[in-house]
Design a protein around this motif. Structure first.
Motif, PDB file in Angstrom:
ATOM      1  N   ASP A   1       0.832  -1.203   0.000  1.00  0.00           N
ATOM      2  CA  ASP A   1       0.000   0.000   0.000  1.00  0.00           C
ATOM      3  C   ASP A   1       0.867   1.253   0.000  1.00  0.00           C
ATOM      4  O   ASP A   1       0.579   2.214  -0.719  1.00  0.00           O
ATOM      5  CB  ASP A   1      -0.946   0.014   1.209  1.00  0.00           C
ATOM      6  CG  ASP A   1      -2.060  -1.012   1.093  1.00  0.00           C
ATOM      7  OD1 ASP A   1      -2.308  -1.504  -0.036  1.00  0.00           O
ATOM      8  OD2 ASP A   1      -2.672  -1.338   2.121  1.00  0.00           O
ATOM      9  N   GLN A   2       1.944   1.233   0.794  1.00  0.00           N
ATOM     10  CA  GLN A   2       2.840   2.390   0.811  1.00  0.00           C
ATOM     11  C   GLN A   2       3.502   2.565  -0.553  1.00  0.00           C
ATOM     12  O   GLN A   2       3.627   3.688  -1.038  1.00  0.00           O
ATOM     13  CB  GLN A   2       3.894   2.243   1.916  1.00  0.00           C
ATOM     14  CG  GLN A   2       4.756   3.486   2.028  1.00  0.00           C
ATOM     15  CD  GLN A   2       5.882   3.350   3.019  1.00  0.00           C
ATOM     16  OE1 GLN A   2       6.411   2.265   3.236  1.00  0.00           O
ATOM     17  NE2 GLN A   2       6.261   4.475   3.611  1.00  0.00           N
ATOM     18  N   TYR A   3       3.906   1.470  -1.180  1.00  0.00           N
ATOM     19  CA  TYR A   3       4.522   1.531  -2.513  1.00  0.00           C
ATOM     20  C   TYR A   3       3.570   2.209  -3.506  1.00  0.00           C
ATOM     21  O   TYR A   3       3.980   3.039  -4.309  1.00  0.00           O
ATOM     22  CB  TYR A   3       4.879   0.115  -2.974  1.00  0.00           C
ATOM     23  CG  TYR A   3       5.495   0.024  -4.346  1.00  0.00           C
ATOM     24  CD1 TYR A   3       6.875   0.106  -4.501  1.00  0.00           C
ATOM     25  CD2 TYR A   3       4.721  -0.169  -5.479  1.00  0.00           C
ATOM     26  CE1 TYR A   3       7.463   0.012  -5.756  1.00  0.00           C
ATOM     27  CE2 TYR A   3       5.294  -0.264  -6.740  1.00  0.00           C
ATOM     28  CZ  TYR A   3       6.666  -0.179  -6.867  1.00  0.00           C
ATOM     29  OH  TYR A   3       7.241  -0.279  -8.115  1.00  0.00           O
ATOM     30  N   LYS A   4       2.285   1.849  -3.432  1.00  0.00           N
ATOM     31  CA  LYS A   4       1.295   2.396  -4.364  1.00  0.00           C
ATOM     32  C   LYS A   4       0.915   3.844  -4.043  1.00  0.00           C
ATOM     33  O   LYS A   4       0.706   4.634  -4.954  1.00  0.00           O
ATOM     34  CB  LYS A   4       0.014   1.543  -4.329  1.00  0.00           C
ATOM     35  CG  LYS A   4       0.141   0.168  -4.940  1.00  0.00           C
ATOM     36  CD  LYS A   4      -1.229  -0.498  -4.936  1.00  0.00           C
ATOM     37  CE  LYS A   4      -1.133  -1.942  -4.552  1.00  0.00           C
ATOM     38  NZ  LYS A   4      -2.432  -2.607  -4.424  1.00  0.00           N
ATOM     39  N   ASN A   5       0.806   4.173  -2.750  1.00  0.00           N
ATOM     40  CA  ASN A   5       0.200   5.434  -2.344  1.00  0.00           C
ATOM     41  C   ASN A   5       1.159   6.482  -1.777  1.00  0.00           C
ATOM     42  O   ASN A   5       0.779   7.651  -1.658  1.00  0.00           O
ATOM     43  CB  ASN A   5      -0.910   5.162  -1.308  1.00  0.00           C
ATOM     44  CG  ASN A   5      -1.955   4.213  -1.852  1.00  0.00           C
ATOM     45  OD1 ASN A   5      -2.425   4.385  -2.974  1.00  0.00           O
ATOM     46  ND2 ASN A   5      -2.306   3.203  -1.084  1.00  0.00           N
ATOM     47  N   ASP A   6       2.348   6.067  -1.400  1.00  0.00           N
ATOM     48  CA  ASP A   6       3.330   7.000  -0.830  1.00  0.00           C
ATOM     49  C   ASP A   6       4.717   6.558  -1.287  1.00  0.00           C
ATOM     50  O   ASP A   6       5.536   6.096  -0.494  1.00  0.00           O
ATOM     51  CB  ASP A   6       3.228   7.024   0.699  1.00  0.00           C
ATOM     52  CG  ASP A   6       4.268   7.919   1.368  1.00  0.00           C
ATOM     53  OD1 ASP A   6       4.882   8.763   0.679  1.00  0.00           O
ATOM     54  OD2 ASP A   6       4.479   7.760   2.590  1.00  0.00           O
ATOM     55  N   ARG A   7       4.962   6.693  -2.589  1.00  0.00           N
ATOM     56  CA  ARG A   7       6.208   6.192  -3.165  1.00  0.00           C
ATOM     57  C   ARG A   7       7.424   6.852  -2.509  1.00  0.00           C
ATOM     58  O   ARG A   7       8.419   6.188  -2.252  1.00  0.00           O
ATOM     59  CB  ARG A   7       6.220   6.417  -4.678  1.00  0.00           C
ATOM     60  CG  ARG A   7       7.409   5.836  -5.404  1.00  0.00           C
ATOM     61  CD  ARG A   7       7.459   4.300  -5.355  1.00  0.00           C
ATOM     62  NE  ARG A   7       6.415   3.698  -6.097  1.00  0.00           N
ATOM     63  CZ  ARG A   7       6.512   3.235  -7.341  1.00  0.00           C
ATOM     64  NH1 ARG A   7       7.638   3.296  -7.982  1.00  0.00           N
ATOM     65  NH2 ARG A   7       5.478   2.703  -7.928  1.00  0.00           N
ATOM     66  N   ALA A   8       7.362   8.138  -2.212  1.00  0.00           N
ATOM     67  CA  ALA A   8       8.508   8.826  -1.594  1.00  0.00           C
ATOM     68  C   ALA A   8       8.817   8.231  -0.220  1.00  0.00           C
ATOM     69  O   ALA A   8       9.981   7.990   0.118  1.00  0.00           O
ATOM     70  CB  ALA A   8       8.235  10.321  -1.481  1.00  0.00           C
ATOM     71  N   GLY A   9       7.779   7.984   0.566  1.00  0.00           N
ATOM     72  CA  GLY A   9       7.976   7.362   1.886  1.00  0.00           C
ATOM     73  C   GLY A   9       8.528   5.955   1.765  1.00  0.00           C
ATOM     74  O   GLY A   9       9.408   5.548   2.532  1.00  0.00           O
ATOM     75  N   PHE A  10       8.010   5.212   0.793  1.00  0.00           N
ATOM     76  CA  PHE A  10       8.497   3.853   0.543  1.00  0.00           C
ATOM     77  C   PHE A  10       9.980   3.882   0.198  1.00  0.00           C
ATOM     78  O   PHE A  10      10.779   3.143   0.779  1.00  0.00           O
ATOM     79  CB  PHE A  10       7.690   3.211  -0.601  1.00  0.00           C
ATOM     80  CG  PHE A  10       8.209   1.875  -1.045  1.00  0.00           C
ATOM     81  CD1 PHE A  10       7.874   0.718  -0.353  1.00  0.00           C
ATOM     82  CD2 PHE A  10       9.040   1.768  -2.148  1.00  0.00           C
ATOM     83  CE1 PHE A  10       8.354  -0.525  -0.761  1.00  0.00           C
ATOM     84  CE2 PHE A  10       9.524   0.541  -2.565  1.00  0.00           C
ATOM     85  CZ  PHE A  10       9.176  -0.615  -1.866  1.00  0.00           C
ATOM     86  N   GLU A  11      10.362   4.754  -0.743  1.00  0.00           N
ATOM     87  CA  GLU A  11      11.757   4.824  -1.183  1.00  0.00           C
ATOM     88  C   GLU A  11      12.683   5.240  -0.047  1.00  0.00           C
ATOM     89  O   GLU A  11      13.787   4.696   0.096  1.00  0.00           O
ATOM     90  CB  GLU A  11      11.886   5.779  -2.370  1.00  0.00           C
ATOM     91  CG  GLU A  11      11.253   5.214  -3.620  1.00  0.00           C
ATOM     92  CD  GLU A  11      11.328   6.131  -4.834  1.00  0.00           C
ATOM     93  OE1 GLU A  11      12.111   7.121  -4.802  1.00  0.00           O
ATOM     94  OE2 GLU A  11      10.629   5.851  -5.824  1.00  0.00           O
ATOM     95  N   LYS A  12      12.235   6.156   0.780  1.00  0.00           N
ATOM     96  CA  LYS A  12      13.039   6.598   1.926  1.00  0.00           C
ATOM     97  C   LYS A  12      13.287   5.430   2.886  1.00  0.00           C
ATOM     98  O   LYS A  12      14.407   5.226   3.364  1.00  0.00           O
ATOM     99  CB  LYS A  12      12.326   7.747   2.642  1.00  0.00           C
ATOM    100  CG  LYS A  12      13.104   8.322   3.797  1.00  0.00           C
ATOM    101  CD  LYS A  12      12.358   9.488   4.432  1.00  0.00           C
ATOM    102  CE  LYS A  12      13.140  10.000   5.623  1.00  0.00           C
ATOM    103  NZ  LYS A  12      12.412  11.013   6.373  1.00  0.00           N
ATOM    104  N   THR A  13      12.240   4.658   3.165  1.00  0.00           N
ATOM    105  CA  THR A  13      12.372   3.513   4.070  1.00  0.00           C
ATOM    106  C   THR A  13      13.278   2.452   3.467  1.00  0.00           C
ATOM    107  O   THR A  13      14.124   1.880   4.165  1.00  0.00           O
ATOM    108  CB  THR A  13      10.989   2.927   4.417  1.00  0.00           C
ATOM    109  OG1 THR A  13      10.179   3.970   4.965  1.00  0.00           O
ATOM    110  CG2 THR A  13      11.102   1.788   5.421  1.00  0.00           C
ATOM    111  N   VAL A  14      13.135   2.176   2.155  1.00  0.00           N
ATOM    112  CA  VAL A  14      14.007   1.203   1.474  1.00  0.00           C
ATOM    113  C   VAL A  14      15.470   1.606   1.651  1.00  0.00           C
ATOM    114  O   VAL A  14      16.317   0.790   2.029  1.00  0.00           O
ATOM    115  CB  VAL A  14      13.650   1.078  -0.025  1.00  0.00           C
ATOM    116  CG1 VAL A  14      14.760   0.369  -0.796  1.00  0.00           C
ATOM    117  CG2 VAL A  14      12.339   0.336  -0.196  1.00  0.00           C
ATOM    118  N   LYS A  15      15.772   2.871   1.391  1.00  0.00           N
ATOM    119  CA  LYS A  15      17.165   3.353   1.484  1.00  0.00           C
ATOM    120  C   LYS A  15      17.695   3.215   2.911  1.00  0.00           C
ATOM    121  O   LYS A  15      18.853   2.833   3.120  1.00  0.00           O
ATOM    122  CB  LYS A  15      17.275   4.810   1.014  1.00  0.00           C
ATOM    123  CG  LYS A  15      16.974   4.996  -0.458  1.00  0.00           C
ATOM    124  CD  LYS A  15      17.944   4.232  -1.331  1.00  0.00           C
ATOM    125  CE  LYS A  15      17.603   4.363  -2.799  1.00  0.00           C
ATOM    126  NZ  LYS A  15      18.213   3.338  -3.623  1.00  0.00           N
TER     127      LYS A  15
END
Length: 156
Positions: free
Chosen positions: A132-146
């Motif tokens: 859901d985060q990947y779909k709806n909050d890509r910036a937040g997802f990418e920050k967490t991945v990093k």
């Protein structure tokens, strides 16, 4: 342990050693047990996971190739297709019993796993909150991945 299974595994191991796939290393944990492997995936360029090096366990059943292997991340990864627990179970369609065919090979499994680092399959997520985060909050997802790569997947 069937001799046919061991012959097949030995043949696939030889093929992997002779023509190793890009960004993937895989070998049995020991010469005495060809059913348990260590795998290392280096995230490909262009991937959100680029810069990360991930370790996995591949376990082949004694009925291989008639039953699928299991593949688990031992490196923590923030990914919708990998369980966010100590098991690191991977949701990969080819590994489902109903999708597995004896003609499938370890190499294909490893390449598909690496492919999920390029493009997560959010429609087949094991971690729905991450999907859901990947779909709806890509910036937040990418920050967490990093952050997770920095904390867990940097080559020491």
């Amino acid at each position: 342990m069937s001799s046919g299974s061991l012959r097949r595994i030995t043949k696939e191991l030889t093929e992997l050693n002779e023509n190793p796939p890009s960004g993937v290393t895989a070998c049995p944990i020991s010469d005495s047990d060809l059913y348990k492997w260590n795998v290392t995936l280096t995230a490909p360029k262009g991937s959100l996971y680029y810069g990360g090096v991930f370790h996995l366990n591949l376990t082949l059943p004694s009925e291989y190739p008639f039953k699928p292997p299991t593949l688990n991340f031992t490196t923590k990864i923030y990914h919708p297709n990998v369980s966010n627990d100590d098991k690191g179970s991977m949701c990969l369609g080819i590994l489902r019993a109903e999708n597995w065919k004896p003609s499938c090979k370890i190499l294909a499994v490893l390449e598909m796993a690496r492919g999920l680092l390029l493009e997560p399959n959010v429609d087949d997520a094991v971690e729905t909150n991450i999907a859901d985060q990947y779909k709806n909050d890509r910036a937040g997802f990418e920050k967490t991945v990093k952050q997770w790569i920095k904390n867990h997947a940097k080559e020491k």
